[in-house]
Design a protein around this motif. Structure first.
Motif, PDB file in Angstrom:
ATOM      1  N   SER A 124       0.741  -1.400  -0.151  1.00  0.00           N
ATOM      2  CA  SER A 124       0.065   0.005   0.005  1.00  0.00           C
ATOM      3  C   SER A 124       0.779   1.214  -0.051  1.00  0.00           C
ATOM      4  CB  SER A 124      -0.931  -0.167   1.278  1.00  0.00           C
ATOM      5  OG  SER A 124      -0.336   0.117   2.532  1.00  0.00           O
TER       6      SER A 124
ATOM      7  N   ARG B 211     -12.080  -7.095   3.255  1.00  0.00           N
ATOM      8  CA  ARG B 211     -11.523  -6.339   2.246  1.00  0.00           C
ATOM      9  C   ARG B 211     -12.689  -5.984   1.286  1.00  0.00           C
ATOM     10  NH1 ARG B 211      -6.738  -9.497   1.883  1.00  0.00           N
ATOM     11  NH2 ARG B 211      -8.172 -11.294   1.148  1.00  0.00           N
ATOM     12  N   TRP B 212     -13.729  -6.737   1.148  1.00  0.00           N
ATOM     13  CA  TRP B 212     -14.547  -6.564   0.240  1.00  0.00           C
ATOM     14  C   TRP B 212     -15.608  -5.367   0.758  1.00  0.00           C
ATOM     15  CZ3 TRP B 212     -20.172  -6.371   0.469  1.00  0.00           C
ATOM     16  CH2 TRP B 212     -20.928  -6.239  -0.723  1.00  0.00           C
ATOM     17  N   SER B 214     -14.311  -2.922   2.882  1.00  0.00           N
ATOM     18  CA  SER B 214     -13.650  -1.643   2.789  1.00  0.00           C
ATOM     19  C   SER B 214     -13.711  -1.310   1.320  1.00  0.00           C
ATOM     20  CB  SER B 214     -12.481  -1.977   3.480  1.00  0.00           C
ATOM     21  OG  SER B 214     -11.576  -2.475   2.385  1.00  0.00           O
ATOM     22  N   ARG B 215     -13.699  -2.083   0.558  1.00  0.00           N
ATOM     23  CA  ARG B 215     -13.872  -1.519  -0.882  1.00  0.00           C
ATOM     24  C   ARG B 215     -15.234  -1.024  -1.379  1.00  0.00           C
ATOM     25  NH1 ARG B 215     -12.133  -5.936  -4.128  1.00  0.00           N
ATOM     26  NH2 ARG B 215     -10.608  -6.622  -2.560  1.00  0.00           N
ATOM     27  N   ASN B 216     -16.206  -1.937  -0.774  1.00  0.00           N
ATOM     28  CA  ASN B 216     -17.428  -1.417  -1.376  1.00  0.00           C
ATOM     29  C   ASN B 216     -18.657  -0.943  -0.581  1.00  0.00           C
ATOM     30  OD1 ASN B 216     -16.971  -2.592  -4.111  1.00  0.00           O
ATOM     31  ND2 ASN B 216     -16.930  -4.772  -3.121  1.00  0.00           N
TER      32      ASN B 216
END
Lengths: 235, 221, 274
Positions: A124, B211-212, B214-216
């Motif tokens: 990152s 993760r999903w 935090s992205r969407n």
């Protein structure tokens, strides 16, 4: 004196004064354990750094195979307990005649485990540097790895420093896991010493203080850096 | 003994059930610990965010002390000082530790909610406590859910200490007990493999979800 | 309105949790004050409760073992616990088992989480200062589990080798003493549980796994054997709180009775011990 002697928990029980005295006598034991923990931490940190930077850069390439490889590394070690990895190397590998000493297992396992976390930090960090920078470097004839080491990483360094320091704090804390396979670190010393003489309270309180001395300044510094970065970038 | 014989010995219905019950114990302890930690962690985060006062100081001290000492040490301390049975001792030590970690996550989330939102609510005549409950916390929760789920993964992983310290028969503990019986090389490797895969499947699913989100989801507003 | 209910619920929940913590603490302190008076009958308390709380081993085959095949506690110590439960509460089923290790059994007894510990607990003078022990229900000695392929014959052949012992057990002290007598020396490795020690032996982390022979007998397989040499007689007693003699006197009577009428022998035979 009369008053003191009426405070029974100072005379007997887990908090009794004499238990703290015996801690004073065995202080060298704990000092040795303190150094052992620092040694393992430094070794593991060096390994974690090398692995983290390598796999972090790998995961920022456009090569699908390389990205996949680094994903496997990161996902596997982030999603399985450190203790299983340690058990496997400690108990499992000798069955196929690979016998490693405990301190090496500590450095290897903790290092590889935290390498996975550092790889994510590096990834990152690289992502935070504008693409134009590496394009400019490439146009100057820098190779991919040269670009990373001379152009991208130095710029990402400031962003990466706070999370890296937090990783170091976690790494130091996680070295205590080797106490379970009887590595001579702070945790094991506190446990083994106190199970002989039942001085649990002084032993674990002192062990806690030793870990705190190592971790707190680092955690504090990481937070300070983070605040500074936030201010610098929010202008 | 050849490999297939070893595996036949190991892969009986009862052994697998035995192992699986350990996995359930792991999930139960981590689940309860993370749930309690969310409640206490939120309280602690609110305390620490206060302008001043004894609560702020206490919360700060608690968080700093707990976070800078290994989890393993807390398990020892909780067990030896409070002398509880292994299951409550396990739950309490993980709650104690995770509360501090979550408090910092929640605090980050609270600080991320823009002041404009709060001012708008204030102008509508809401009280500070109401603003916290209806405006700030729901938004903060949304943004910090990914981090909370990651913390859940950490807790699930770290509960593996509980067998060696408290003789609590969680997932890795059950595998260790079976290893006392099935000590052939292939069996030992298989048992470590099974446990590693078990942890991996659950934790990978959770990390992917995190993760999903935090992205969407987390940044949706 | 709906939401304020939620708040109430949340506050209630956290309040109840806080009180729960507070209560468990209070319980611990009031427990201590009870000890000093010890006037109220502990046996009566167990009767009223209707359940006997016993600390037992879960990783020692034939003594106290959680059998993976049945998911039930079994072994000679479990049988003794059942007999006691029957005697006190009227039924052998009224038992609540708590798994313990060498490390955890003391603290659990102190805190009143268990009424008694029947868990291969060796009687020593040191421990007698902290706990009450009944007359021994089983006698044993410390032995060594070794790999057949290593060709160890007796204790002396283990000179300079690494011996694995359980944390918080008396084995290490006994070994140190024996080594001094024989003029030899050992290296030690302390691990948390017996299965871990067995695995350590399999993986050659240790050359011998040393603990009471009866415990070892549960871990023998085709490639390992127990050395004939044993030393340091170990007597197992049922441990109860020091502050409460009543339970100990009561248990002593029972053990003596069962020793006389052969009940104990039958149990020992049943589990193939001795």
């Amino acid at each position: 004196m009369l008053y003191l002697s009426t405070i029974s928990w100072l005379q007997e029980g887990p908090f009794a004064l004499y238990r703290w005295n015996s801690l004073k006598e065995d202080l060298p034991l704990f000092f040795h354990a303190f150094l052992y923990t620092i040694g393992i931490s430094l070794g593991a940190l060096a390994l974690a750094f090398v692995l983290g930077i390598f796999f972090g850069i790998l995961s920022a390439t456009k090569n699908k195979g390389a990205v996949f490889l680094s994903r496997i590394y990161v996902e596997f070690f982030q999603n399985t307990p450190l203790l299983i990895q340690i058990f496997f190397i400690y108990y499992g590998l000798p069955l196929i005649n690979i016998v490693l000493p405990v301190y090496l297992i500590g450095i290897l396992c903790v290092g590889i485990y935290h390498g996975a976390y550092i790889a994510e930090v590096v990834r990152s960090g690289i992502g935070s540097v504008p693409r134009g920078q590496s394009e400019a470097a490439a146009s100057q004839g820098f190779s991919y790895w040269e670009t990373m080491f001379y152009v991208v990483l130095p710029q990402a360094w400031r962003m990466m420093l706070p999370p890296l320091t937090n990783q170091l704090v976690n790494l130091i804390k996680n070295t205590s896991t080797i106490a379970i396979i009887s590595g001579a670190d702070i945790m094991f010393t506190a446990n083994s010493w106190s199970s002989m003489n039942l001085n649990y309270v002084p032993a674990f309180a002192f062990a806690g203080i030793l870990y705190f001395i190592l971790c707190f300044p680092l955690a504090k510094w990481a937070r300070h850096m983070e605040e500074k970065n936030k201010k610098a970038y929010s202008r | 003994m050849d490999f297939s014989q070893q595996m036949q010995q190991l892969f009986t219905f009862n052994n697998m059930k035995f192992l699986f019950s350990g996995l359930l114990t792991t999930l139960y302890i981590s689940g309860v610990a993370i749930f309690l930690s969310m409640i206490f962690g939120t309280l602690l985060a609110i305390f620490r965010n206060m302008q001043k006062g004894i609560l702020k100081i206490l919360a700060t001290i608690y968080i700093e002390i707990v976070r800078n000492v290994p989890n393993l040490l807390w398990i020892f301390i909780i067990f030896l000082v409070f002398r509880l049975k292994s299951t409550p001792a396990g739950i309490i030590s993980f709650t104690l530790f995770t509360t501090a970690a979550l408090a910092e996550i929640v605090r980050g989330g609270l600080n991320g909610v823009s002041d404009g939102q709060k001012e708008a609510a204030r102008s509508q005549g809401l009280k500070e406590s109401q603003i916290m409950l209806y405006i700030t916390l729901p938004q903060a929760f949304r943004s910090m859910l990914p981090a909370i789920i990651s913390q859940f993964v950490t807790v699930i992983k770290d509960t593996s200490f509980l067998w060696s310290v408290l003789a609590l028969q969680e997932f890795l503990g059950k595998a260790n007990i079976l290893m006392g019986r099935y000590a052939q090389t292939g069996q030992v490797f298989m048992l470590y493999g099974l446990v590693a895969i078990g942890y991996f499947i659950i934790n990978f699913a959770l990390s992917s979800l995190s993760r999903w989100l935090s992205r969407n989801w987390a940044k949706a507003y | 309105m709906k939401i304020s209910k939620k708040i109430m619920l949340g506050m209630l929940l956290s309040l109840s949790l806080i009180t729960l913590f507070a209560c468990s603490k209070k319980e611990a302190t009031s427990d201590k004050s009870n000890d000093s008076s010890s006037s109220n009958s502990q046996i009566q308390k167990i009767k009223d409760r209707g359940v006997l709380k016993v600390g037992v081993k879960e990783d020692v085959p034939n003594f106290g073992y959680m059998n993976p095949d049945t998911n039930k506690n079994e072994g000679m110590e479990i049988d003794i616990a059942k007999l006691i439960a029957k005697e006190i509460t009227g039924s052998a089923k009224n038992i609540e088992y708590t798994g313990v290790t060498a490390k955890t059994r003391g603290p659990l007894l102190d805190n009143g989480e268990v009424d008694m510990v029947i868990a291969t607990f060796t009687i020593t003078d040191e421990r007698k200062e902290t706990y009450n022990f009944t007359t021994p229900y089983y006698e044993d000695q410390v032995g060594f589990l070794v790999k057949k392929s290593d060709d160890f014959s007796d204790i002396k052949s283990l000179d300079g080798k690494t011996i694995g012992v359980a944390q918080s057990a008396t084995t290490k002290q006994a070994l140190e003493q024996k080594a001094k007598e024989l003029g030899i020396s050992f290296k030690y490795l302390e691990l948390g549980s017996y299965p871990e020690l067995k695995t350590a032996l399999t993986s050659k982390r240790i050359d011998a796994f040393s603990v009471d022979k009866s415990i070892l007998s549960g871990y023998v397989d085709k490639s390992t054997e127990i050395l004939d040499d044993g030393f340091s007689p170990q007597e197992y007693g049922i441990a109860t709180k020091k502050s409460n003699d009543e339970v100990n006197t009561y248990l002593n009577k029972l053990i003596k009775k069962w020793q006389k009428d052969g009940t104990l022998d039958k149990i020992i035979k049943k589990w193939d011990l001795n």
